[in-house]
Scaffold this motif. Structure first.
Motif, PDB file in Angstrom:
ATOM      1  N   UNK A  60       0.860  -1.174   0.000  1.00 47.19           N
ATOM      2  CA  UNK A  60       0.000   0.000   0.000  1.00 47.19           C
ATOM      3  C   UNK A  60       0.895   1.222   0.000  1.00 47.19           C
ATOM      4  N   UNK A  61       0.720   2.020  -1.006  1.00 46.65           N
ATOM      5  CA  UNK A  61       1.508   3.243  -1.130  1.00 46.65           C
ATOM      6  C   UNK A  61       0.675   4.402  -0.596  1.00 46.65           C
ATOM      7  N   UNK A  62       1.133   4.960   0.490  1.00 47.74           N
ATOM      8  CA  UNK A  62       0.457   6.102   1.075  1.00 47.74           C
ATOM      9  C   UNK A  62       1.296   7.336   0.868  1.00 47.74           C
ATOM     10  N   UNK A  63       0.637   8.407   0.618  1.00 43.11           N
ATOM     11  CA  UNK A  63       1.342   9.673   0.445  1.00 43.11           C
ATOM     12  C   UNK A  63       1.789  10.142   1.819  1.00 43.11           C
ATOM     13  N   UNK A  64       3.085  10.073   2.044  1.00 42.40           N
ATOM     14  CA  UNK A  64       3.622  10.438   3.348  1.00 42.40           C
ATOM     15  C   UNK A  64       4.621  11.574   3.168  1.00 42.40           C
ATOM     16  N   UNK A  65       4.126  12.757   3.250  1.00 44.91           N
ATOM     17  CA  UNK A  65       4.984  13.931   3.168  1.00 44.91           C
ATOM     18  C   UNK A  65       5.139  14.447   4.584  1.00 44.91           C
ATOM     19  N   UNK A  66       6.365  14.536   4.998  1.00 48.67           N
ATOM     20  CA  UNK A  66       6.633  14.871   6.396  1.00 48.67           C
ATOM     21  C   UNK A  66       6.065  16.238   6.762  1.00 48.67           C
ATOM     22  N   UNK A  67       5.513  16.296   7.956  1.00 48.45           N
ATOM     23  CA  UNK A  67       4.939  17.533   8.465  1.00 48.45           C
ATOM     24  C   UNK A  67       5.966  18.306   9.273  1.00 48.45           C
ATOM     25  N   UNK A  68       7.223  18.115   8.981  1.00 49.27           N
ATOM     26  CA  UNK A  68       8.267  18.738   9.768  1.00 49.27           C
ATOM     27  C   UNK A  68       8.654  20.107   9.228  1.00 49.27           C
ATOM     28  N   UNK A  69       7.739  20.789   8.629  1.00 46.95           N
ATOM     29  CA  UNK A  69       8.028  22.133   8.142  1.00 46.95           C
ATOM     30  C   UNK A  69       6.955  23.086   8.641  1.00 46.95           C
ATOM     31  N   UNK A  70       7.313  24.350   8.629  1.00 42.36           N
ATOM     32  CA  UNK A  70       6.374  25.400   8.998  1.00 42.36           C
ATOM     33  C   UNK A  70       6.130  26.238   7.744  1.00 42.36           C
ATOM     34  N   UNK A  71       4.918  26.678   7.567  1.00 38.53           N
ATOM     35  CA  UNK A  71       4.572  27.472   6.398  1.00 38.53           C
ATOM     36  C   UNK A  71       3.972  28.793   6.853  1.00 38.53           C
ATOM     37  N   UNK A  72       4.611  29.872   6.413  1.00 40.93           N
ATOM     38  CA  UNK A  72       4.136  31.215   6.738  1.00 40.93           C
ATOM     39  C   UNK A  72       3.545  31.823   5.479  1.00 40.93           C
ATOM     40  N   UNK A  73       2.311  32.280   5.564  1.00 42.11           N
ATOM     41  CA  UNK A  73       1.647  32.950   4.453  1.00 42.11           C
ATOM     42  C   UNK A  73       1.965  34.437   4.526  1.00 42.11           C
ATOM     43  N   UNK A  74       2.288  35.018   3.374  1.00 43.80           N
ATOM     44  CA  UNK A  74       2.636  36.437   3.314  1.00 43.80           C
ATOM     45  C   UNK A  74       1.758  37.111   2.272  1.00 43.80           C
ATOM     46  N   UNK A  75       1.086  38.173   2.693  1.00 47.44           N
ATOM     47  CA  UNK A  75       0.282  38.990   1.780  1.00 47.44           C
ATOM     48  C   UNK A  75       1.083  40.241   1.468  1.00 47.44           C
ATOM     49  N   UNK A  76       1.484  40.369   0.211  1.00 43.18           N
ATOM     50  CA  UNK A  76       2.310  41.500  -0.212  1.00 43.18           C
ATOM     51  C   UNK A  76       2.194  41.632  -1.720  1.00 43.18           C
ATOM     52  N   UNK A  77       2.018  42.849  -2.212  1.00 39.71           N
ATOM     53  CA  UNK A  77       1.841  43.052  -3.653  1.00 39.71           C
ATOM     54  C   UNK A  77       3.150  43.359  -4.377  1.00 39.71           C
ATOM     55  N   UNK A  78       4.269  43.291  -3.688  1.00 41.14           N
ATOM     56  CA  UNK A  78       5.564  43.582  -4.313  1.00 41.14           C
ATOM     57  C   UNK A  78       6.042  42.393  -5.151  1.00 41.14           C
TER      58      UNK A  78
END
Length: 163
Positions: A7-25
């Motif tokens: 069984x192949x499960x999609x296992x992408x490690x959750x060991x990252x942090x993601x910061x969303x940035x709102x900027x029009x530059x």
């Protein structure tokens, strides 16, 4: 005869942090401002993140910095890519010879269409000063807002694999 089932499960490690940035530059300007405020050295990678969506090749610029002392990697990537698409005109009509175009916007993470940039932080240490990073990013003049995204909300995690 024994039957083996893999069984192949999609296992992408959750060991990252993601910061969303709102900027029009532009992406190079926001990378410069983040470098200045956070004392990073984000550099644009030689190869962009390329996808093929609806018969169009889209390319998202990626900036990367790896802090070998802290075992931390920072990736800044744009969420939006815009391109021109030719719209066929109706065969009957006054403007049959006129070629019209429309601007199409594609998103790296479609579930976050209002986000302009993502700062992905991967660290071998569990402690990353996220509050300090986010407050420093929010102090940048052209940044509207920056906040952390919960990894459980990300539906297309495979788009965040940059290696």
């Amino acid at each position: 005869m024994t039957l083996h089932k893999l069984i192949l499960e999609e296992d992408i490690c959750d060991e990252f942090f993601l910061i969303a940035i709102h900027c029009s530059e532009e992406e190079f300007k926001i990378a410069f401002m983040i470098n200045k405020v956070l004392s990073l050295r984000l550099k644009r990678k030689n190869n962009d993140l390329d996808f093929s969506i609806a018969r169009h090749d889209v390319s998202y610029p990626i900036f990367e910095y790896e802090n070998e002392f802290n075992y931390t990697k920072f990736n800044l990537v744009a969420n939006k890519y815009k391109y021109q698409e030719v719209v066929p005109n109706p065969k009957n009509g006054l403007f049959t010879n006129v070629i019209s175009e429309k601007t199409v916007t594609t998103y790296l993470l479609p579930e976050f269409k209002n986000v302009d940039y993502f700062l992905k932080i991967y660290s071998d240490f569990e402690k990353v000063p996220l509050r300090n990073l986010i407050s420093s990013i929010n102090e940048i003049e052209h940044v509207i807002s920056a906040y952390i995204i919960d990894n459980k909300q990300i539906k297309s995690k495979s788009h965040l694999i940059f290696d």
